[in-house]
Design an enzyme around this catalytic site. Structure first.
Site, PDB file in Angstrom:
ATOM      1  N   ARG A  11       1.222  -1.081  -0.487  1.00 51.18           N
ATOM      2  CA  ARG A  11       0.465  -0.117   0.572  1.00 51.18           C
ATOM      3  C   ARG A  11       0.692   1.071  -0.193  1.00 51.18           C
ATOM      4  O   ARG A  11       0.619   1.912  -0.644  1.00 51.18           O
ATOM      5  CB  ARG A  11      -0.918   0.068   1.203  1.00 51.18           C
ATOM      6  CG  ARG A  11      -0.347  -0.245   1.966  1.00 51.18           C
ATOM      7  CD  ARG A  11      -1.127  -0.014   3.333  1.00 51.18           C
ATOM      8  NE  ARG A  11      -0.716  -0.122   4.746  1.00 51.18           N
ATOM      9  CZ  ARG A  11      -1.031   0.692   5.976  1.00 51.18           C
ATOM     10  NH1 ARG A  11      -2.044   1.591   5.962  1.00 51.18           N
ATOM     11  NH2 ARG A  11      -0.248   0.309   6.814  1.00 51.18           N
ATOM     12  N   SER A  38      -4.229   5.562   5.320  1.00 48.06           N
ATOM     13  CA  SER A  38      -4.389   4.501   4.963  1.00 48.06           C
ATOM     14  C   SER A  38      -3.970   3.641   3.979  1.00 48.06           C
ATOM     15  O   SER A  38      -3.166   3.003   3.389  1.00 48.06           O
ATOM     16  CB  SER A  38      -5.418   3.504   5.064  1.00 48.06           C
ATOM     17  OG  SER A  38      -5.618   3.831   7.106  1.00 48.06           O
ATOM     18  N   GLU A  61     -18.626   5.542  -1.668  1.00 47.70           N
ATOM     19  CA  GLU A  61     -17.799   5.381  -2.579  1.00 47.70           C
ATOM     20  C   GLU A  61     -18.601   4.679  -4.156  1.00 47.70           C
ATOM     21  O   GLU A  61     -17.745   5.124  -4.987  1.00 47.70           O
ATOM     22  CB  GLU A  61     -17.644   3.695  -2.180  1.00 47.70           C
ATOM     23  CG  GLU A  61     -16.875   3.915  -1.341  1.00 47.70           C
ATOM     24  CD  GLU A  61     -16.717   3.961  -0.021  1.00 47.70           C
ATOM     25  OE1 GLU A  61     -16.748   4.133   1.267  1.00 47.70           O
ATOM     26  OE2 GLU A  61     -18.698   4.291   0.188  1.00 47.70           O
ATOM     27  N   PHE A  86     -14.237  -2.239   1.102  1.00 49.38           N
ATOM     28  CA  PHE A  86     -15.693  -0.607   0.309  1.00 49.38           C
ATOM     29  C   PHE A  86     -15.785  -0.329  -0.675  1.00 49.38           C
ATOM     30  O   PHE A  86     -16.808   0.221  -1.546  1.00 49.38           O
ATOM     31  CB  PHE A  86     -15.124   0.786   1.358  1.00 49.38           C
ATOM     32  CG  PHE A  86     -14.223  -0.278   2.443  1.00 49.38           C
ATOM     33  CD1 PHE A  86     -15.399  -0.432   3.474  1.00 49.38           C
ATOM     34  CD2 PHE A  86     -13.664   1.151   3.519  1.00 49.38           C
ATOM     35  CE1 PHE A  86     -15.033  -1.162   4.581  1.00 49.38           C
ATOM     36  CE2 PHE A  86     -13.339   1.205   4.893  1.00 49.38           C
ATOM     37  CZ  PHE A  86     -14.343   0.002   5.810  1.00 49.38           C
ATOM     38  N   HIS A 110      -5.601  -2.538   2.137  1.00 44.91           N
ATOM     39  CA  HIS A 110      -5.965  -3.774   2.907  1.00 44.91           C
ATOM     40  C   HIS A 110      -6.805  -5.165   2.887  1.00 44.91           C
ATOM     41  O   HIS A 110      -7.927  -5.509   2.978  1.00 44.91           O
ATOM     42  CB  HIS A 110      -6.725  -2.906   4.437  1.00 44.91           C
ATOM     43  CG  HIS A 110      -6.719  -2.008   4.924  1.00 44.91           C
ATOM     44  ND1 HIS A 110      -5.649  -0.699   4.148  1.00 44.91           N
ATOM     45  CD2 HIS A 110      -6.011  -1.794   6.345  1.00 44.91           C
ATOM     46  CE1 HIS A 110      -5.381  -0.406   5.327  1.00 44.91           C
ATOM     47  NE2 HIS A 110      -5.116  -0.922   6.407  1.00 44.91           N
ATOM     48  N   ASP A 118      -8.196  -5.814  12.482  1.00 47.36           N
ATOM     49  CA  ASP A 118      -9.604  -5.305  11.964  1.00 47.36           C
ATOM     50  C   ASP A 118     -11.158  -6.183  11.871  1.00 47.36           C
ATOM     51  O   ASP A 118     -11.999  -5.666  11.670  1.00 47.36           O
ATOM     52  CB  ASP A 118      -9.879  -4.414  11.017  1.00 47.36           C
ATOM     53  CG  ASP A 118      -8.715  -2.823  11.566  1.00 47.36           C
ATOM     54  OD1 ASP A 118      -8.158  -3.061  12.309  1.00 47.36           O
ATOM     55  OD2 ASP A 118      -7.845  -2.366  10.443  1.00 47.36           O
ATOM     56  N   GLN A 122     -13.733  -5.504   7.713  1.00 49.65           N
ATOM     57  CA  GLN A 122     -12.481  -4.855   6.699  1.00 49.65           C
ATOM     58  C   GLN A 122     -11.890  -5.027   5.543  1.00 49.65           C
ATOM     59  O   GLN A 122     -11.326  -5.264   4.396  1.00 49.65           O
ATOM     60  CB  GLN A 122     -11.318  -4.912   7.940  1.00 49.65           C
ATOM     61  CG  GLN A 122     -11.662  -3.880   8.834  1.00 49.65           C
ATOM     62  CD  GLN A 122     -12.711  -2.081   9.124  1.00 49.65           C
ATOM     63  OE1 GLN A 122     -12.534  -0.481   8.251  1.00 49.65           O
ATOM     64  NE2 GLN A 122     -14.191  -2.279   9.011  1.00 49.65           N
ATOM     65  N   ARG A 177      -2.173  -4.001   3.993  1.00 46.85           N
ATOM     66  CA  ARG A 177      -1.496  -3.732   5.441  1.00 46.85           C
ATOM     67  C   ARG A 177      -0.054  -3.626   5.190  1.00 46.85           C
ATOM     68  O   ARG A 177       0.501  -2.905   5.780  1.00 46.85           O
ATOM     69  CB  ARG A 177      -2.120  -3.910   5.845  1.00 46.85           C
ATOM     70  CG  ARG A 177      -1.751  -2.814   7.170  1.00 46.85           C
ATOM     71  CD  ARG A 177      -3.053  -3.199   8.414  1.00 46.85           C
ATOM     72  NE  ARG A 177      -3.067  -2.173   9.846  1.00 46.85           N
ATOM     73  CZ  ARG A 177      -3.892  -2.418  10.509  1.00 46.85           C
ATOM     74  NH1 ARG A 177      -4.932  -2.797  10.268  1.00 46.85           N
ATOM     75  NH2 ARG A 177      -4.299  -2.015  11.328  1.00 46.85           N
TER      76      ARG A 177
END
Length: 334
Positions: A11, A38, A61, A86, A110, A118, A122, A177
């Site tokens: 990321r 993030s 989104e 998302f 992620h 999480d 997530q 992540r």
């Protein structure tokens, strides 16, 4: 510092590549859905030379993708970023953008289960299956309507971000992540549709992508101890170069183990389909997430929970080849 530690998350590598792209190509825009710290699009947003090409779309989104499609229609190259999980909220808008030939770049952070703590709210688990499905149709440019990219390290991510920008058409890239070690270097050549052979063997082909390439790498010593000689291939791009993959499989007795950190319908299904089309005899087994994950302390703990540890990979490989594993006796302190 990243070159000193020898580790960087994919990321963050995306964030670096995006900022660099912003400086070399003024068509590049960045959109985020309230998680720029993030996804590391904040490195683009906070650059005074680039900030006027950044749009914060908040927790909306569907709207972010629609704005991206509008920018693409105006000749821009929009990168829309949020957690992969998302992005699923905007499936409809993504498909409509694809239908219109929008030059849209989607990046999900992620991804998979490696974010661990999480929990499943997530984690993107069906995303590979969905984007891969879009890629099975021909797009307006004659290639796949959507490329699905899943880089395993920082170098791959950096190169694939550049390739996404240069490509005319929709691409989806999933990044992770945790910090991971470098597998490649600046001389490795990546292509849309490419794959990279990390280890060459003759007994069995292990095909993987993203974070799981590192898990497979960690399984090599255990396989070696059993006298198992595997080929490890990083399938960072879907659709696959099927011919190349089947050649590798045939060099390994037609045995293929596919290791991934998402639900079914992803890389395993792509390879199984290639085997059916290839017509030779293959043995293909999946290792993917087969339960709804819970939250876990760290990446290793979640891999254990989902049966995707290096030890699990060794056990499955051995059983595919009919090799009995000897139980090693516990260490006794002298």
């Amino acid at each position: 510092t990243m070159l000193q530690t020898g580790k960087l998350s994919t990321r963050k590598a995306f964030g670096l590549a995006l900022r660099s792209l912003g400086h070399t190509d003024e068509r590049v825009w960045t959109l985020d859905a309230d998680v720029q710290n993030s996804t590391f699009t904040e490195w683009f947003a906070n650059d005074s030379d680039l900030s006027n090409r950044f749009a914060e779309c908040r927790i909306a989104e569907q709207n972010m993708i629609s704005v991206g499609a509008g920018l693409a229609a105006a000749g821009k190259v929009p990168f829309c970023a949020t957690f992969s999980k998302f992005i699923t909220r905007a499936y409809d808008q993504i498909e409509m953008a694809m239908n219109s030939g929008a030059n849209l770049k989607i990046v999900g952070s992620h991804s998979g289960i490696s974010l661990a703590a999480d929990g499943p709210s997530q984690m993107s688990l069906p995303d590979v299956a969905w984007f891969r499905s879009l890629g099975s149709a021909e797009g307006h440019d004659g290639g796949p309507a959507c490329w699905t990219l899943h880089p395993a390290d920082a170098w791959a991510t950096y190169a694939l971000t550049q390739l996404m920008a240069a490509h005319q058409g929709m691409c989806y890239m999933r990044v992770h992540r945790p910090d991971v070690e470098f597998l490649y270097n600046e001389n490795t050549e990546f292509t849309l549709g490419g794959m990279e052979v990390l280890v060459q063997g003759r007994d069995l082909l292990i095909a993987s992508s993203g974070y799981m390439v590192h898990q497979c790498n960690r399984a090599l010593d255990g396989l070696d101890a059993l006298g198992i000689d595997v080929t490890l291939v990083d399938c960072y791009s879907l659709p696959l170069d099927e011919e190349r993959l089947l050649d590798l499989a045939n060099e390994n007795g037609g045995n293929i183990l596919v290791v991934e950190d998402n639900y079914g319908g992803g890389l395993f299904s792509a390879i199984a389909e290639a085997c059916v089309r290839g017509g030779d005899a293959f043995t293909v087994e999946p290792m993917h997430v087969t339960r709804i994950p819970k939250s876990a302390r760290n990446a290793d703990a979640i891999m254990e929970q989902c049966g995707l540890t290096p030890e699990d990979i060794v056990t499955r490989t051995a059983s595919m080849l009919g090799i009995q594993q000897r139980r090693t006796p516990p260490m006794v302190a002298k």
